[in-house]
Write a protein that holds these residues in place. Structure first.
Motif, PDB file in Angstrom:
ATOM      1  N   PHE A   2     -62.891  44.052  -0.537  1.00 25.31           N
ATOM      2  CA  PHE A   2     -62.451  44.806   0.637  1.00 25.31           C
ATOM      3  C   PHE A   2     -63.557  45.697   1.190  1.00 25.31           C
ATOM      4  N   GLU A   3     -64.481  46.119   0.342  1.00 22.29           N
ATOM      5  CA  GLU A   3     -65.486  47.093   0.762  1.00 22.29           C
ATOM      6  C   GLU A   3     -66.932  46.638   0.599  1.00 22.29           C
ATOM      7  N   GLN A   4     -67.167  45.567  -0.139  1.00 26.60           N
ATOM      8  CA  GLN A   4     -68.545  45.123  -0.337  1.00 26.60           C
ATOM      9  C   GLN A   4     -68.600  43.606  -0.214  1.00 26.60           C
ATOM     10  N   PRO A   5     -69.780  43.074   0.092  1.00 28.83           N
ATOM     11  CA  PRO A   5     -69.897  41.615   0.214  1.00 28.83           C
ATOM     12  C   PRO A   5     -69.481  40.914  -1.082  1.00 28.83           C
ATOM     13  N   ALA A   6     -68.779  39.824  -0.937  1.00 29.18           N
ATOM     14  CA  ALA A   6     -68.259  39.103  -2.094  1.00 29.18           C
ATOM     15  C   ALA A   6     -69.368  38.644  -3.035  1.00 29.18           C
ATOM     16  N   ILE A   7     -70.541  38.388  -2.488  1.00 22.73           N
ATOM     17  CA  ILE A   7     -71.648  37.920  -3.331  1.00 22.73           C
ATOM     18  C   ILE A   7     -71.995  38.937  -4.425  1.00 22.73           C
ATOM     19  N   GLN A   8     -71.688  40.199  -4.202  1.00 22.34           N
ATOM     20  CA  GLN A   8     -71.978  41.233  -5.193  1.00 22.34           C
ATOM     21  C   GLN A   8     -71.035  41.173  -6.394  1.00 22.34           C
ATOM     22  N   SER A   9     -70.018  40.337  -6.321  1.00 21.79           N
ATOM     23  CA  SER A   9     -69.101  40.182  -7.457  1.00 21.79           C
ATOM     24  C   SER A   9     -69.526  39.074  -8.411  1.00 21.79           C
ATOM     25  N   LEU A  10     -70.530  38.291  -8.039  1.00 22.33           N
ATOM     26  CA  LEU A  10     -70.931  37.178  -8.896  1.00 22.33           C
ATOM     27  C   LEU A  10     -71.434  37.638 -10.270  1.00 22.33           C
ATOM     28  N   LYS A  11     -72.393  38.535 -10.299  1.00 21.27           N
ATOM     29  CA  LYS A  11     -72.950  38.985 -11.577  1.00 21.27           C
ATOM     30  C   LYS A  11     -71.907  39.675 -12.451  1.00 21.27           C
ATOM     31  N   PRO A  12     -71.087  40.577 -11.902  1.00 21.18           N
ATOM     32  CA  PRO A  12     -70.054  41.196 -12.745  1.00 21.18           C
ATOM     33  C   PRO A  12     -69.027  40.198 -13.289  1.00 21.18           C
ATOM     34  N   CYS A  13     -68.686  39.188 -12.504  1.00 24.57           N
ATOM     35  CA  CYS A  13     -67.733  38.187 -12.999  1.00 24.57           C
ATOM     36  C   CYS A  13     -68.339  37.369 -14.137  1.00 24.57           C
ATOM     37  N   LEU A  14     -69.588  36.995 -13.989  1.00 23.63           N
ATOM     38  CA  LEU A  14     -70.255  36.247 -15.049  1.00 23.63           C
ATOM     39  C   LEU A  14     -70.431  37.129 -16.296  1.00 23.63           C
ATOM     40  N   ALA A  15     -70.737  38.397 -16.084  1.00 18.03           N
ATOM     41  CA  ALA A  15     -70.854  39.334 -17.206  1.00 18.03           C
ATOM     42  C   ALA A  15     -69.504  39.507 -17.898  1.00 18.03           C
ATOM     43  N   GLY A  16     -68.417  39.547 -17.129  1.00 15.98           N
ATOM     44  CA  GLY A  16     -67.085  39.645 -17.718  1.00 15.98           C
ATOM     45  C   GLY A  16     -66.741  38.422 -18.548  1.00 15.98           C
ATOM     46  N   TYR A  17     -67.154  37.257 -18.077  1.00 20.75           N
ATOM     47  CA  TYR A  17     -66.942  36.019 -18.830  1.00 20.75           C
ATOM     48  C   TYR A  17     -67.678  36.087 -20.169  1.00 20.75           C
ATOM     49  N   ARG A  18     -68.931  36.462 -20.121  1.00 15.93           N
ATOM     50  CA  ARG A  18     -69.730  36.532 -21.353  1.00 15.93           C
ATOM     51  C   ARG A  18     -69.181  37.586 -22.317  1.00 15.93           C
ATOM     52  N   ALA A  19     -68.782  38.727 -21.764  1.00 17.21           N
ATOM     53  CA  ALA A  19     -68.209  39.778 -22.608  1.00 17.21           C
ATOM     54  C   ALA A  19     -66.900  39.315 -23.243  1.00 17.21           C
ATOM     55  N   GLY A  20     -66.120  38.535 -22.508  1.00 11.29           N
ATOM     56  CA  GLY A  20     -64.884  38.001 -23.069  1.00 11.29           C
ATOM     57  C   GLY A  20     -65.143  37.055 -24.224  1.00 11.29           C
ATOM     58  N   LEU A  21     -66.175  36.229 -24.099  1.00 10.93           N
ATOM     59  CA  LEU A  21     -66.533  35.330 -25.194  1.00 10.93           C
ATOM     60  C   LEU A  21     -66.997  36.111 -26.417  1.00 10.93           C
ATOM     61  N   GLU A  22     -67.798  37.152 -26.167  1.00  8.35           N
ATOM     62  CA  GLU A  22     -68.339  37.948 -27.277  1.00  8.35           C
ATOM     63  C   GLU A  22     -67.272  38.772 -27.977  1.00  8.35           C
ATOM     64  N   SER A  23     -66.317  39.289 -27.205  1.00  8.74           N
ATOM     65  CA  SER A  23     -65.312  40.182 -27.784  1.00  8.74           C
ATOM     66  C   SER A  23     -64.058  39.460 -28.260  1.00  8.74           C
ATOM     67  N   GLY A  24     -63.910  38.206 -27.874  1.00 14.54           N
ATOM     68  CA  GLY A  24     -62.704  37.466 -28.237  1.00 14.54           C
ATOM     69  C   GLY A  24     -61.595  37.576 -27.209  1.00 14.54           C
TER      70      GLY A  24
END
Length: 123
Positions: A52-74
């Motif tokens: 709603f407030e920032q370009p959608a492209i700025q969500s790519l890195k955080p989404c990928l980081a969330g995926y990796r963190a989910g794998l690491e944390s279970g």
């Protein structure tokens, strides 16, 4: 907690209060104790609020980081849904598809190994 603030931001966005939602989402990000991405927080913020407030492209890195963190944390469910959001955002912003097919193949294999059918259905 960051999770509660992200959840509140999600609720505000669903009620049409996008500006307030974005402010709470940024507060949730800043209040995380560690710099490691929380898959739950990233999912709520970058899947439902940030655009709603920032370009959608700025969500790519955080989404990928969330995926990796989910794998690491279970936390497989939130992590793999972060990956689904990553894929959707990648397509929406119109980035080059040169490496996308290879990445998608690897992602789908990982989701199958983790038995994450819901996330797999979205990609």
């Amino acid at each position: 907690t960051p999770y509660a603030m992200a959840g509140y931001a999600f609720m505000l966005a669903s009620l049409g209060e996008e500006g307030q939602a974005f402010r709470f989402s940024q507060l949730a990000i800043r209040s995380q104790k560690s710099r490691q991405a929380s898959p739950d927080v990233n999912l709520m913020i970058h899947g439902f609020v940030a655009h709603f407030e920032q370009p959608a492209i700025q969500s790519l890195k955080p989404c990928l980081a969330g995926y990796r963190a989910g794998l690491e944390s279970g936390n497989m469910m939130s992590g793999t849904i972060c990956l689904s959001v990553y894929v959707c955002v990648y397509l929406f912003v119109g980035l080059s598809l040169t490496t996308f097919a290879t990445d998608m193949h690897h992602f789908s294999l990982q989701l199958q190994l983790c038995r994450q059918e819901v996330a797999l259905a979205y990609i």
